[in-house]
Design an enzyme around this catalytic site. Structure first.
Site, PDB file in Angstrom:
ATOM      1  N   HIS A  20       0.830  -1.222   0.000  1.00 19.32           N
ATOM      2  CA  HIS A  20       0.000   0.000   0.000  1.00 19.32           C
ATOM      3  C   HIS A  20       0.856   1.261   0.000  1.00 19.32           C
ATOM      4  O   HIS A  20       0.349   2.351   0.254  1.00 19.32           O
ATOM      5  CB  HIS A  20      -0.940   0.008   1.209  1.00 19.32           C
ATOM      6  CG  HIS A  20      -1.742  -1.243   1.341  1.00 19.32           C
ATOM      7  ND1 HIS A  20      -1.333  -2.308   2.139  1.00 19.32           N
ATOM      8  CD2 HIS A  20      -2.897  -1.636   0.757  1.00 19.32           C
ATOM      9  CE1 HIS A  20      -2.219  -3.281   2.054  1.00 19.32           C
ATOM     10  NE2 HIS A  20      -3.173  -2.910   1.213  1.00 19.32           N
ATOM     11  N   GLY A  21       2.150   1.081  -0.225  1.00 18.02           N
ATOM     12  CA  GLY A  21       3.003   2.250  -0.425  1.00 18.02           C
ATOM     13  C   GLY A  21       3.495   2.935   0.836  1.00 18.02           C
ATOM     14  O   GLY A  21       3.485   4.173   0.923  1.00 18.02           O
TER      15      GLY A  21
END
Ligand code: FES
Length: 235
Positions: free
Chosen positions: A200-201
């Protein structure tokens, strides 16, 4: 009428005599059997010819011919021996129980992991498995240490100075589990030169502190120690 009555009475007497005859015969046979039994039985009834029904047996044949001291020594010996055997048995039982309940050798082996640090060159990461989780060990360069120490950590999402995360500045040891949803971040990646979680970065810096993305916390630091200059024990 009187003839009928006398005939009835005679009939009744005859019937009664016929019924009583077998009973009397049985009774006499039983009496004869009893007399025969009495003649041949060896049973010594405590009630026959006694005024009291209590008969106290004699234990004289069981009496020890040895002295009191000798008997006591034997009794103490037996009690002591039995007590000792019981104690040994109880100890073995408890010991077996504890051995069964304690962790097995393979579990204990996983509880701690020792690693030779001399095999990790400066500026490189090593990932090991400990208790089923990845552990990142990074041999940081002098520039990376300076960058980690100079960062304004007070304003970070999970504020922590680098000194609280590394026992020795050149060695950074962290669990390789993203604090968002548990992915394994990639090393030497992301906007801050540390680790990047592609799920999810989330971006972590060179001290493993979260700097960007959804992760709420810094990468977790496990228990570890340096038993010597060139080795580390995790766990
Ligand atoms: S699991 Fe790493 S960012 Fe979501």
């Amino acid at each position: 009428m009187s003839a009928l009555t006398s005939r009835s009475s005679a009939l009744l007497r005859t019937c009664a005599r016929q019924r009583l005859a077998p009973i009397a015969a049985t009774s006499m046979a039983a009496q004869r059997r009893g007399k025969a039994d009495q003649a041949t039985s060896s049973f010594d009834s405590p009630f026959r010819g006694e005024t009291s029904s209590t008969k106290i047996p004699s234990f004289a044949s069981y009496k020890s011919s040895k002295g009191e001291t000798s008997n006591k020594v034997f009794q103490y010996f037996m009690v002591g021996t039995m007590g000792m055997l019981t104690g040994v048995g109880a100890k073995a039982t408890v010991q077996d129980f504890l051995v069964n309940m304690s962790a097995s050798a393979d579990v204990l082996a996983q509880a701690k992991v020792e690693l030779d640090l001399s095999a990790i060159p400066e500026g490189k990461n090593v990932i090991i498995k400990w208790r089923g989780k990845p552990v990142f060990i990074r041999h940081r360069t002098a520039d990376e240490i300076k960058e980690a120490e100079d960062a304004k950590w007070e304003s970070f999402r999970d504020p922590q100075p680098d000194s609280a995360r590394a026992k020795k500045p050149e060695w950074l040891v962290m669990l390789g589990v993203c604090t968002h949803l548990g992915c394994v971040p990639i090393g030497e990646a992301g906007d801050f030169g540390g680790w990047f979680c592609p799920c999810h970065g989330s971006h972590y810096d060179i001290s493993g502190r979260v700097r960007k993305g959804p992760a709420p916390l810094n990468l977790e630091i496990p228990e570890y120690d340096f038993p010597s200059e060139t080795s580390i024990v995790i766990g």
